[in-house]
Design a protein around this motif. Structure first.
Motif, short mmCIF file in Angstrom:
data_model
loop_
_atom_site.label_atom_id
_atom_site.label_comp_id
_atom_site.label_asym_id
_atom_site.label_seq_id
_atom_site.Cartn_x
_atom_site.Cartn_y
_atom_site.Cartn_z
N GLN A 191 0.80 -1.22 0.00
CA GLN A 191 0.00 0.00 0.00
C GLN A 191 0.84 1.28 0.00
N TYR A 192 2.14 1.15 -0.01
CA TYR A 192 3.00 2.34 0.06
C TYR A 192 3.55 2.69 -1.32
N VAL A 193 3.50 3.95 -1.68
CA VAL A 193 3.87 4.43 -3.01
C VAL A 193 5.29 4.03 -3.40
N VAL A 194 6.24 4.14 -2.50
CA VAL A 194 7.63 3.84 -2.85
C VAL A 194 7.79 2.41 -3.37
N TYR A 195 6.97 1.48 -2.87
CA TYR A 195 7.06 0.09 -3.33
C TYR A 195 6.27 -0.15 -4.61
N LEU A 196 5.49 0.82 -5.02
CA LEU A 196 4.65 0.66 -6.22
C LEU A 196 5.25 1.33 -7.45
N VAL A 197 6.36 2.03 -7.30
CA VAL A 197 6.94 2.78 -8.41
C VAL A 197 7.33 1.86 -9.56
N THR A 198 8.10 0.80 -9.27
CA THR A 198 8.58 -0.05 -10.37
C THR A 198 7.50 -0.97 -10.94
N SER A 199 6.44 -1.19 -10.19
CA SER A 199 5.33 -1.98 -10.74
C SER A 199 4.34 -1.06 -11.44
N LEU A 200 4.67 0.22 -11.48
CA LEU A 200 3.84 1.23 -12.13
C LEU A 200 2.44 1.30 -11.51
N GLY A 201 2.42 1.15 -10.18
CA GLY A 201 1.16 1.27 -9.44
C GLY A 201 0.72 -0.03 -8.81
N PHE A 202 -0.43 0.04 -8.19
CA PHE A 202 -1.03 -1.12 -7.51
C PHE A 202 -1.42 -2.16 -8.56
N VAL A 203 -1.08 -3.44 -8.31
CA VAL A 203 -1.41 -4.52 -9.23
C VAL A 203 -2.46 -5.40 -8.55
N ARG A 204 -3.69 -5.20 -8.93
CA ARG A 204 -4.81 -5.93 -8.31
C ARG A 204 -4.62 -7.45 -8.40
N GLN A 205 -4.10 -7.93 -9.52
CA GLN A 205 -3.88 -9.37 -9.70
C GLN A 205 -2.92 -9.91 -8.63
N SER A 206 -1.83 -9.20 -8.37
CA SER A 206 -0.88 -9.63 -7.33
C SER A 206 -1.55 -9.65 -5.97
N PHE A 207 -2.21 -8.56 -5.64
CA PHE A 207 -2.88 -8.42 -4.35
C PHE A 207 -3.90 -9.54 -4.14
N ASP A 208 -4.78 -9.73 -5.12
CA ASP A 208 -5.86 -10.70 -4.97
C ASP A 208 -5.35 -12.12 -4.82
#
Length: 157
Positions: A112-129
């Motif tokens: 949920q933190y922006v710094v970890y989402l930079v290289t994935s180009l945002g939140f990846v619902r597939q990974s999360f789910d």
């Protein structure tokens, strides 16, 4: 007698289960800080391994060892929400621990933190789910298959 040995002597049940977690391909890998580092298939399956230790009087602890870079507050909250709807107050933040193995070969985009989402180009619902689903399934299977067990502690010199 230490607290740990008291728990071990009164142990009633122990269970472990490990379903697959993580999408197989085309997802940025967590922790490399490189947008070109993406998954392209399976080498080893990633798993959620759940251990439940329960005492006869009902006290229990759930430990999930997740093949992911790290645990996530957002993932944990979603898993706890699902467990509450299924089991009521049996499992909660006081007795469920989800820990990552710190693999960088797993999917990114689930934190949920922006710094970890930079290289994935945002939140990846597939990974999360798929991570939440795998953890939930692992806990349910472990819960449904509790059996008598033992934990042994050794001291070396």
């Amino acid at each position: 007698m230490s607290c740990l040995s008291a728990i071990v002597e009164n142990l009633e049940r122990l269970q472990f289960f490990s379903p697959v977690v993580g999408p197989a391909a085309d997802v940025n890998m967590m922790g490399y800080a490189n947008t070109e580092q993406t998954t392209s298939g399976l080498h080893f399956r990633l798993r959620a391994r759940t251990f439940i230790v329960a005492e006869p009087q009902g006290n229990r602890v759930v430990f999930v060892n997740l093949d992911a870079c790290m645990g996530s507050q957002l993932v944990t909250l979603k898993v706890l929400e699902r467990l509450k709807s299924r089991y009521g107050d049996l499992y909660g933040e006081q007795n469920v621990a989800i820990s990552g193995t710190h693999t960088h070969a797993g999917p990114g985009g689930y934190l949920q933190y922006v710094v970890y989402l930079v290289t994935s180009l945002g939140f990846v619902r597939q990974s999360f789910d798929v991570i939440v689903d795998g953890i939930e399934k692992s806990i349910i299977e472990a819960h449904d298959n509790l059996r008598p067990g033992s934990i042994f502690i050794n001291k070396g010199k």
